[in-house]
Design a protein around this motif. Structure first.
Motif, PDB file in Angstrom:
ATOM      1  N   ASN A  69      -3.657  -3.990  -6.980  1.00 49.21           N
ATOM      2  CA  ASN A  69      -2.404  -3.325  -7.201  1.00 49.21           C
ATOM      3  C   ASN A  69      -1.221  -4.238  -6.627  1.00 49.21           C
ATOM      4  O   ASN A  69      -0.401  -3.808  -5.897  1.00 49.21           O
ATOM      5  N   LEU A  70      -0.942  -5.343  -7.004  1.00 50.43           N
ATOM      6  CA  LEU A  70       0.000  -6.198  -6.938  1.00 50.43           C
ATOM      7  C   LEU A  70       0.682  -6.894  -7.753  1.00 50.43           C
ATOM      8  O   LEU A  70       0.133  -6.963  -8.986  1.00 50.43           O
ATOM      9  N   ALA A  71       1.883  -7.368  -7.804  1.00 52.09           N
ATOM     10  CA  ALA A  71       2.797  -7.944  -8.662  1.00 52.09           C
ATOM     11  C   ALA A  71       2.807  -9.282  -8.428  1.00 52.09           C
ATOM     12  O   ALA A  71       3.392  -9.672  -7.248  1.00 52.09           O
TER      13      ALA A  71
ATOM     14  N   TYR B 242       0.911  -1.164   0.083  1.00 52.62           N
ATOM     15  CA  TYR B 242       0.054  -0.122   0.088  1.00 52.62           C
ATOM     16  C   TYR B 242       0.747   0.981   0.072  1.00 52.62           C
ATOM     17  O   TYR B 242       2.053   1.249   0.212  1.00 52.62           O
ATOM     18  N   GLY B 243       0.510   2.317  -0.271  1.00 50.24           N
ATOM     19  CA  GLY B 243       0.990   3.577  -0.409  1.00 50.24           C
ATOM     20  C   GLY B 243       1.619   3.849  -1.507  1.00 50.24           C
ATOM     21  O   GLY B 243       1.144   3.472  -2.667  1.00 50.24           O
ATOM     22  N   HIS B 244       2.770   4.532  -1.882  1.00 46.40           N
ATOM     23  CA  HIS B 244       3.336   5.042  -2.866  1.00 46.40           C
ATOM     24  C   HIS B 244       4.597   3.998  -3.435  1.00 46.40           C
ATOM     25  O   HIS B 244       5.182   3.514  -2.630  1.00 46.40           O
ATOM     26  N   GLY B 245       4.832   4.257  -4.479  1.00 44.98           N
ATOM     27  CA  GLY B 245       6.078   3.357  -5.096  1.00 44.98           C
ATOM     28  C   GLY B 245       5.701   2.160  -6.001  1.00 44.98           C
ATOM     29  O   GLY B 245       4.420   2.041  -6.331  1.00 44.98           O
ATOM     30  N   PRO B 246       6.485   1.312  -6.227  1.00 45.35           N
ATOM     31  CA  PRO B 246       6.229   0.448  -7.112  1.00 45.35           C
ATOM     32  C   PRO B 246       5.281  -0.748  -6.378  1.00 45.35           C
ATOM     33  O   PRO B 246       5.096  -0.829  -5.199  1.00 45.35           O
TER      34      PRO B 246
END
Length: 276
Positions: free
Chosen positions: A185-187, A1-5
């Motif tokens: 929002n996961l890889a 969660y949050g910002h970034g990759p």
């Protein structure tokens, strides 16, 4: 969660300890590996298992057999007695959309005996075939083979191997008979079999996820209710990128997804219909 990759859920394990039993050959034991390794990543790229003949050879890299016996033996008059291909794999193109892959039991003279593949299609004389996952197939940089008993990978490289990672987890996310699950929002990378798999359950939502380097399915959803698969990407799957089977009332959706590089390596997918 949050910002970034996006956070990455990975089934890849790096190989750091190599030894060299022969010139240009490197070996490593992978204690956590499965009985079969599907994904080998070299310098960030999916690498095909070593094969004979190469895809650049005559006839697109296929040999042809003149006769067969039952479902488990072929005879190719052009095949040499050496090397002995026992223990490797044979891939047979029974027709233009079927590539059956199975284990070689023995090789004597110009005949190869293999484990039968329990699928509908029978052997047909003059069909194409090639051999893979055998030490004798390691003839150019990047070629590899794997022994599921010893958990040992063998790699051909003319210099010290670069960054090599292999898939050591079969499935990265398993959703069984659960309802109202959102995956956002996961890889996911490096599943030996499936990146995301759901069996049963309803109201499964997967959005804005990236699935990369998978051996059998990028995503396989077999839900008893509904599912939503929107705004995702699936890349570099050896077999099938996506499958949805939804039963019951309600409407499922598959929208705005990008799928690239699926089933591009002959011989590294499943056998029979509905694969690759």
């Amino acid at each position: 969660y949050g910002h970034g990759p996006d956070p990455v859920i990975s089934g890849l394990s790096p190989i750091t300890s190599w030894y060299s039993p022969a010139a240009d050959i490197y070996e490593a034991v992978i204690p956590g590996a499965r009985g079969m390794i599907n994904c080998v990543i070299i310098n960030g790229k999916l690498q095909a298992v070593g094969r004979f003949p190469k895809v650049t050879a005559e006839n697109g890299g296929y040999l042809n057999f003149e006769s067969h016996s039952g479902d488990s033996l072929i005879t190719d008059t052009q095949l040499q007695a050496e090397p002995d291909w026992s223990g490797g794999e044979i891939v047979i193109r029974k027709n233009h959309w079927i590539l059956d892959r199975t284990h070689i039991i023995s090789h004597q003279g110009n005949s190869i005996k293999f484990k039968p593949v329990t699928v509908f299609y029978k052997l047909v004389d003059r069909s194409g075939y090639f051999i893979q996952n055998h030490p004798a197939c390691l003839t150019q940089d990047g070629d590899w083979c794997y022994d599921g008993v010893s958990k040992k990978i063998r790699l051909r490289y003319s210099s010290k191997p670069p960054e090599v990672k292999v898939s050591t987890l079969d499935n990265l996310l398993i959703i069984n008979s659960n309802n109202y699950i959102k995956v956002l929002n996961l890889a996911f990378e490096g599943a030996n079999q499936k990146g995301i798999t759901a069996t049963g359950g309803s109201s499964i939502v997967i959005e804005n996820c990236k699935i990369n380097f998978t051996g059998i399915f990028g995503v396989q959803l077999r839900v008893s209710g509904t599912a939503e698969f929107n705004n995702n990407s699936i890349s570099n799957c050896l077999n099938n990128a996506f499958s949805l089977s939804a039963h019951g009332s309600g409407t499922s959706s598959v929208r705005n997804n990008i799928i690239t590089n699926t089933g591009l390596i002959a011989g590294m997918s499943g056998s029979g219909d509905g694969n690759c």
